[in-house]
Write a protein that holds these residues in place. Sequence first.
Motif, PDB file in Angstrom:
ATOM      1  N   ASN A 172      55.177 112.175 -42.276  1.00 51.66           N
ATOM      2  CA  ASN A 172      54.536 110.892 -42.570  1.00 51.66           C
ATOM      3  C   ASN A 172      54.922 110.361 -43.945  1.00 51.66           C
ATOM      4  OD1 ASN A 172      53.205 110.547 -40.086  1.00 51.66           O
ATOM      5  ND2 ASN A 172      51.658 112.044 -40.701  1.00 51.66           N
ATOM      6  N   GLU A 173      55.179 111.266 -44.882  1.00 55.52           N
ATOM      7  CA  GLU A 173      55.633 110.792 -46.197  1.00 55.52           C
ATOM      8  C   GLU A 173      57.003 110.120 -46.082  1.00 55.52           C
ATOM      9  OE1 GLU A 173      53.224 114.061 -48.946  1.00 55.52           O
ATOM     10  OE2 GLU A 173      55.412 114.119 -48.841  1.00 55.52           O
ATOM     11  N   HIS A 174      57.906 110.759 -45.329  1.00 59.29           N
ATOM     12  CA  HIS A 174      59.226 110.151 -45.133  1.00 59.29           C
ATOM     13  C   HIS A 174      59.114 108.863 -44.312  1.00 59.29           C
ATOM     14  CE1 HIS A 174      60.884 113.910 -46.691  1.00 59.29           C
ATOM     15  NE2 HIS A 174      62.024 113.275 -46.816  1.00 59.29           N
ATOM     16  N   CYS A 175      58.226 108.874 -43.337  1.00 59.36           N
ATOM     17  CA  CYS A 175      58.073 107.682 -42.500  1.00 59.36           C
ATOM     18  C   CYS A 175      57.676 106.478 -43.349  1.00 59.36           C
ATOM     19  CB  CYS A 175      57.043 107.945 -41.412  1.00 59.36           C
ATOM     20  SG  CYS A 175      56.927 106.622 -40.190  1.00 59.36           S
ATOM     21  N   ARG A 176      56.696 106.668 -44.221  1.00 60.79           N
ATOM     22  CA  ARG A 176      56.249 105.558 -45.072  1.00 60.79           C
ATOM     23  C   ARG A 176      57.384 105.085 -45.986  1.00 60.79           C
ATOM     24  NH1 ARG A 176      51.323 108.574 -44.702  1.00 60.79           N
ATOM     25  NH2 ARG A 176      51.915 109.924 -46.435  1.00 60.79           N
ATOM     26  N   ASP A 177      58.140 106.022 -46.527  1.00 61.90           N
ATOM     27  CA  ASP A 177      59.271 105.648 -47.385  1.00 61.90           C
ATOM     28  C   ASP A 177      60.320 104.870 -46.599  1.00 61.90           C
ATOM     29  OD1 ASP A 177      59.320 108.728 -49.384  1.00 61.90           O
ATOM     30  OD2 ASP A 177      58.125 106.883 -49.561  1.00 61.90           O
ATOM     31  N   LEU A 178      60.610 105.343 -45.389  1.00 64.96           N
ATOM     32  CA  LEU A 178      61.655 104.693 -44.589  1.00 64.96           C
ATOM     33  C   LEU A 178      61.206 103.317 -44.085  1.00 64.96           C
ATOM     34  CD1 LEU A 178      62.890 107.853 -42.680  1.00 64.96           C
ATOM     35  CD2 LEU A 178      64.250 106.479 -44.254  1.00 64.96           C
ATOM     36  N   LEU A 179      59.910 103.157 -43.865  1.00 65.03           N
ATOM     37  CA  LEU A 179      59.404 101.854 -43.416  1.00 65.03           C
ATOM     38  C   LEU A 179      59.665 100.779 -44.451  1.00 65.03           C
ATOM     39  CD1 LEU A 179      55.860 102.367 -41.848  1.00 65.03           C
ATOM     40  CD2 LEU A 179      57.909 101.580 -40.684  1.00 65.03           C
ATOM     41  N   THR A 180      59.579 101.147 -45.731  1.00 68.28           N
ATOM     42  CA  THR A 180      59.624 100.155 -46.800  1.00 68.28           C
ATOM     43  C   THR A 180      60.911 100.202 -47.612  1.00 68.28           C
ATOM     44  OG1 THR A 180      58.430 101.723 -48.210  1.00 68.28           O
ATOM     45  CG2 THR A 180      57.116 100.100 -46.985  1.00 68.28           C
ATOM     46  N   ARG A 181      61.921 100.887 -47.087  1.00 69.94           N
ATOM     47  CA  ARG A 181      63.156 101.043 -47.870  1.00 69.94           C
ATOM     48  C   ARG A 181      63.900  99.738 -48.088  1.00 69.94           C
ATOM     49  NH1 ARG A 181      67.565 102.417 -43.871  1.00 69.94           N
ATOM     50  NH2 ARG A 181      66.565 102.704 -41.842  1.00 69.94           N
ATOM     51  N   ALA A 182      63.653  98.755 -47.250  1.00 72.86           N
ATOM     52  CA  ALA A 182      64.281  97.437 -47.441  1.00 72.86           C
ATOM     53  C   ALA A 182      63.273  96.437 -47.991  1.00 72.86           C
ATOM     54  CB  ALA A 182      64.867  96.949 -46.120  1.00 72.86           C
ATOM     55  N   ARG A 201      49.898 106.088 -35.581  1.00 72.71           N
ATOM     56  CA  ARG A 201      50.971 105.633 -36.493  1.00 72.71           C
ATOM     57  C   ARG A 201      50.434 104.587 -37.471  1.00 72.71           C
ATOM     58  NH1 ARG A 201      52.953 109.238 -37.373  1.00 72.71           N
ATOM     59  NH2 ARG A 201      54.704 108.241 -38.447  1.00 72.71           N
ATOM     60  N   MET A 202      49.651 103.662 -36.965  1.00 70.35           N
ATOM     61  CA  MET A 202      49.068 102.635 -37.829  1.00 70.35           C
ATOM     62  C   MET A 202      48.246 103.263 -38.953  1.00 70.35           C
ATOM     63  SD  MET A 202      49.491  99.340 -37.216  1.00 70.35           S
ATOM     64  CE  MET A 202      47.926  98.655 -37.766  1.00 70.35           C
ATOM     65  N   ASP A 242      58.933 107.513 -32.617  1.00 76.32           N
ATOM     66  CA  ASP A 242      58.230 108.799 -32.756  1.00 76.32           C
ATOM     67  C   ASP A 242      57.889 109.344 -31.376  1.00 76.32           C
ATOM     68  OD1 ASP A 242      54.997 109.783 -34.149  1.00 76.32           O
ATOM     69  OD2 ASP A 242      56.828 110.944 -33.867  1.00 76.32           O
ATOM     70  N   SER A 243      58.620 110.328 -30.856  1.00 75.96           N
ATOM     71  CA  SER A 243      59.705 111.001 -31.530  1.00 75.96           C
ATOM     72  C   SER A 243      60.770 111.397 -30.502  1.00 75.96           C
ATOM     73  CB  SER A 243      59.208 112.289 -32.212  1.00 75.96           C
ATOM     74  OG  SER A 243      58.858 113.249 -31.237  1.00 75.96           O
ATOM     75  N   LEU A 244      61.907 111.755 -30.996  1.00 74.16           N
ATOM     76  CA  LEU A 244      62.971 112.233 -30.106  1.00 74.16           C
ATOM     77  C   LEU A 244      62.567 113.569 -29.478  1.00 74.16           C
ATOM     78  CD1 LEU A 244      66.174 111.420 -32.202  1.00 74.16           C
ATOM     79  CD2 LEU A 244      65.170 110.107 -30.339  1.00 74.16           C
ATOM     80  N   THR A 245      61.830 114.364 -30.224  1.00 77.99           N
ATOM     81  CA  THR A 245      61.366 115.653 -29.682  1.00 77.99           C
ATOM     82  C   THR A 245      60.537 115.433 -28.423  1.00 77.99           C
ATOM     83  OG1 THR A 245      61.366 116.645 -31.869  1.00 77.99           O
ATOM     84  CG2 THR A 245      59.999 117.725 -30.208  1.00 77.99           C
ATOM     85  N   LEU A 295      58.511  97.548 -35.456  1.00 74.12           N
ATOM     86  CA  LEU A 295      58.460  97.904 -34.032  1.00 74.12           C
ATOM     87  C   LEU A 295      58.268  99.411 -33.961  1.00 74.12           C
ATOM     88  CD1 LEU A 295      58.795  97.489 -30.980  1.00 74.12           C
ATOM     89  CD2 LEU A 295      61.276  97.577 -31.318  1.00 74.12           C
ATOM     90  N   GLY A 296      57.098  99.822 -33.537  1.00 71.76           N
ATOM     91  CA  GLY A 296      56.823 101.240 -33.359  1.00 71.76           C
ATOM     92  C   GLY A 296      57.089 101.635 -31.910  1.00 71.76           C
ATOM     93  N   VAL A 297      57.749 102.762 -31.733  1.00 75.03           N
ATOM     94  CA  VAL A 297      57.988 103.304 -30.389  1.00 75.03           C
ATOM     95  C   VAL A 297      57.292 104.649 -30.335  1.00 75.03           C
ATOM     96  CG1 VAL A 297      59.721 103.962 -28.686  1.00 75.03           C
ATOM     97  CG2 VAL A 297      60.221 102.135 -30.330  1.00 75.03           C
ATOM     98  N   THR A 298      56.270 104.757 -29.504  1.00 72.15           N
ATOM     99  CA  THR A 298      55.451 105.967 -29.490  1.00 72.15           C
ATOM    100  C   THR A 298      55.487 106.619 -28.117  1.00 72.15           C
ATOM    101  OG1 THR A 298      53.580 104.468 -29.175  1.00 72.15           O
ATOM    102  CG2 THR A 298      53.859 105.402 -31.364  1.00 72.15           C
ATOM    103  N   VAL A 299      55.607 107.941 -28.133  1.00 70.59           N
ATOM    104  CA  VAL A 299      55.677 108.698 -26.878  1.00 70.59           C
ATOM    105  C   VAL A 299      54.441 109.593 -26.799  1.00 70.59           C
ATOM    106  CG1 VAL A 299      57.106 110.178 -25.423  1.00 70.59           C
ATOM    107  CG2 VAL A 299      58.188 108.587 -27.024  1.00 70.59           C
ATOM    108  N   ALA A 300      54.455 110.732 -27.482  1.00 75.25           N
ATOM    109  CA  ALA A 300      53.267 111.590 -27.480  1.00 75.25           C
ATOM    110  C   ALA A 300      52.257 111.127 -28.536  1.00 75.25           C
ATOM    111  CB  ALA A 300      53.654 113.044 -27.713  1.00 75.25           C
TER     112      ALA A 300
END
Lengths: 176, 197
Positions: free
Chosen positions: B30-40, B58-59, B134-137, B47-52
Amino acid sequence: MAAPPDVVLVYVPDKTKRRSITTALRDRWSVRTAASLDAATTSLDETIAVVVVGGDDSTAIEHALTNSPNECDHIQVLWLGSNEADIAASAVKVLAEDVTAAELQQTVARLHQRARYNRLLTTCYELSRARSEAKADGLSDAVDTHDQTLESVQRELDDLAADIDDIDAFDVALEK
Amino acid sequence: MSDDHSHSTDVADAASNVLCATPAIGHAKNEHCRDLLTRAGPPGTILGVTVASSPGERMSEWSNAIDPVQTKLSFVDVSNGGRSAAMSVDGFGGQHGAMVNMVEIEDVDLHQLGTQISAQLDAATDGPVVVCLDSLTDLFQFESERKIHRFLNVVTTRVEAADAIAHYHIDANGHPTSTIETLAPLFDVTIRADESL
């Protein structure tokens, strides 16, 4: 990477129809013809991109594709006919028997794109796996070689993807 | 082609598609997710893609990183993606007036998932457009490596063509190294975070 041969196989038992279809296609593609299932089966190899099937029953060609000893996973099938009950599961497109030459050419062109996209996706995956194995074995030169080839393949894929719509792209990727 | 970098999301700044391999347990994901969300910068559209996982989950994780009033939120959510009973597609109460566009897919159908992702990218009007998958796994529970590789080849190309940026979560410990290495060439950058984060 050199473009692979993209031959069209016209498997239509009726001589007049077979000739008409071949005439419509041969200015743009190399065309092989087959009047019988045996001849069509013999012709199936990795140089074939599209099979145009006419006649009453296309399910036999599907069986031939599935059981061919050659690489046929990428082959796209176009069925010309009017009896929807006979449509083989593998027929990506179905056109009426009296289709115009222009529509036939347009559809075969689209199917060629799908076949090429399919081959490139397969190549990309196989290269990625080979790269992974080389990296695990500590073969840095092999990894570099795979990286260069992958970049080239990916460029081709990106160029092709720009001309393929979502339905076709995901159909091909997911082998539907 | 993927550059192999551990820990840092800074290297992902200019990357269209980032593979984010983090342990399933711990805070790194989640720390990386927040960083990657705002990198630009502040995202115009997410656009969130959620499986499990669920959209609500996520919100909740993003709440300190984004302004849900300023950012347009869309989800492509797989209802039967292996979600536990404890995680429902909950509402967004408490998200301070966030308006969310929700597309539900009943089962893991990569064709539907892919075409919906592409449709949402085409429909997005406010940039930067950021995708979080979230997520390829979770997808690997249902599909083969080969099929997922081919699926991602199309999706990553579509993301880049749409001038969007995307990151894709995968459990760093949930797959053999060979699987992550096989997927890596599809991404511009692969981030690998160890358990210390």
